[in-house]
Design a protein around this motif. Sequence first.
Motif, mmCIF file in Angstrom:
data_model
loop_
_atom_site.group_PDB
_atom_site.id
_atom_site.type_symbol
_atom_site.label_atom_id
_atom_site.label_comp_id
_atom_site.label_asym_id
_atom_site.label_seq_id
_atom_site.Cartn_x
_atom_site.Cartn_y
_atom_site.Cartn_z
ATOM 1 N N PHE A 2 0.668 -1.127 0.059
ATOM 2 C CA PHE A 2 -0.130 -0.024 -0.171
ATOM 3 C C PHE A 2 0.872 1.334 0.032
ATOM 4 O O PHE A 2 1.872 1.341 0.799
ATOM 5 N N PRO A 3 0.620 2.332 -0.795
ATOM 6 C CA PRO A 3 1.291 3.311 -0.961
ATOM 7 C C PRO A 3 1.347 4.195 0.330
ATOM 8 O O PRO A 3 0.356 4.193 1.376
ATOM 9 N N ILE A 4 2.648 4.582 0.749
ATOM 10 C CA ILE A 4 2.627 5.566 1.858
ATOM 11 C C ILE A 4 2.078 6.950 2.092
ATOM 12 O O ILE A 4 1.411 7.208 3.015
ATOM 13 N N ARG A 5 2.104 7.493 0.957
ATOM 14 C CA ARG A 5 1.114 8.766 0.642
ATOM 15 C C ARG A 5 0.392 8.861 -0.573
ATOM 16 O O ARG A 5 0.461 8.067 -1.448
ATOM 17 N N CYS A 6 -0.395 9.669 -0.498
ATOM 18 C CA CYS A 6 -1.459 10.076 -1.555
ATOM 19 C C CYS A 6 -0.778 10.378 -2.762
ATOM 20 O O CYS A 6 0.093 11.352 -2.621
ATOM 21 N N PHE A 7 -0.967 9.830 -3.796
ATOM 22 C CA PHE A 7 -0.283 10.280 -4.964
ATOM 23 C C PHE A 7 -0.566 11.859 -5.271
ATOM 24 O O PHE A 7 0.279 12.544 -5.930
ATOM 25 N N TYR A 41 -11.306 13.263 -1.944
ATOM 26 C CA TYR A 41 -11.591 11.874 -2.944
ATOM 27 C C TYR A 41 -10.123 11.450 -3.443
ATOM 28 O O TYR A 41 -9.997 10.342 -3.923
ATOM 29 N N CYS A 42 -9.278 12.243 -3.565
ATOM 30 C CA CYS A 42 -7.833 11.632 -3.943
ATOM 31 C C CYS A 42 -7.246 10.591 -2.970
ATOM 32 O O CYS A 42 -6.671 9.504 -3.507
ATOM 33 N N CYS A 43 -7.603 10.804 -1.866
ATOM 34 C CA CYS A 43 -7.081 10.079 -0.795
ATOM 35 C C CYS A 43 -7.932 8.755 -0.657
ATOM 36 O O CYS A 43 -7.522 7.617 -0.340
ATOM 37 N N ARG A 44 -9.246 8.964 -0.799
ATOM 38 C CA ARG A 44 -10.229 7.878 -0.743
ATOM 39 C C ARG A 44 -10.133 6.761 -1.875
ATOM 40 O O ARG A 44 -10.290 5.601 -1.581
ATOM 41 N N ARG A 45 -9.688 7.215 -3.045
ATOM 42 C CA ARG A 45 -9.669 6.467 -3.981
ATOM 43 C C ARG A 45 -8.232 5.351 -3.721
ATOM 44 O O ARG A 45 -8.223 4.400 -4.559
ATOM 45 N N MET A 46 -7.286 6.084 -2.990
ATOM 46 C CA MET A 46 -6.121 5.219 -3.036
ATOM 47 C C MET A 46 -6.624 3.762 -2.157
ATOM 48 O O MET A 46 -5.953 2.911 -2.602
ATOM 49 N N PHE A 47 -7.557 4.260 -1.187
ATOM 50 C CA PHE A 47 -7.860 3.002 -0.435
ATOM 51 C C PHE A 47 -8.771 2.049 -1.311
ATOM 52 O O PHE A 47 -8.561 0.655 -1.386
ATOM 53 N N LEU A 48 -9.819 2.738 -1.792
ATOM 54 C CA LEU A 48 -10.851 1.795 -2.776
ATOM 55 C C LEU A 48 -10.299 1.033 -3.889
ATOM 56 O O LEU A 48 -10.585 0.121 -4.104
#
Lengths: 65, 262
Positions: A2-7, A41-48
Amino acid sequence: MFPIRCFTCGSLIGNKWERYKELLKMKTPKEALDELNIKRYCCRRMFLTHKSVIEEFAKFHGAVG
Amino acid sequence: MKIEFIQENENFAKFILKDSSITFANSWRRAMKSYVPTMAVDYIDVYLNTSFLYDEILAHRIGLIPLKTNLEKYNPQEKCVCNGEGCPNCQVSLRLNVEGPKVVYSGDFISEDPEIVPVFEDIPIVELYKDQQLMIEAVARLGTGKEHAKFQPVSLCSYKIIPKIEIERGKCNLCKRCIEVCPRDVFGVEDEDIKVERILDCSFCLECVKACDEKAITVLETNNFLFTIEGLGQLPIRVVMKKALEVLKEKAEEMNRILEAV
């Protein structure tokens, strides 16, 4: 992994991954993300949309080399 | 100039900067993002890596982990007595020595200095399977966001101008079109009169001005700014704000000296 930071925005999300996985056992992704206080939503899509490739590699562990 | 906090905790702040100018607000924002020094891992020495990830990917992932920073104790490398070669005054090494099967977390790093440790201990770095091993020495130093985004102490740092909405009582015919049309729900009704209730939410879309047939609404810019800052935990938000102002002052003084010399 899993990425450490939001892209997109660069905020830290890696520390929330383990808790997210735990929460998913009882809750929907929306509820879990809201509880973890992930607003954008940028961070949320990282999880989803995350797919762990390392688990795919691991299927062949020991078979080669 | 005055600051009024609306919401604040260690890693988040929302405040109004009053009676300032847009140039100052923007230079402060930029200074907070790119001139406040913080600790981050600069390079790693890999002694052994039999995991599924390449050394470079590991280095990248480890670099992004925020580290707690003490600005008094460490010097920026270019200003250090060692002339940038690296000494205990400007760098810290963190060791990682683990064997699988296990998920390696940021908390597994053993730091030379107990003050400089990862802010969060539960960031997964890599998953090790049976017979896989990692031996890494990571070297952290001070750097600024200008050099690399991993040194930024804030993940979100933005401001917006707070508008001033004027409704001319004589022209307004209480048609309430402005209430319907406003996407941010800024207006409200009070005592049979239209009031501006949530001015901080206004986004300057000017839909209310377009919708008003009587031309009763004017939206003006003011010299007040609403700042939103989200920290990553290396430094408390107030320290970031203060340090950015110090850097700005230093730069202004340097400019003064240059102008005097010309």
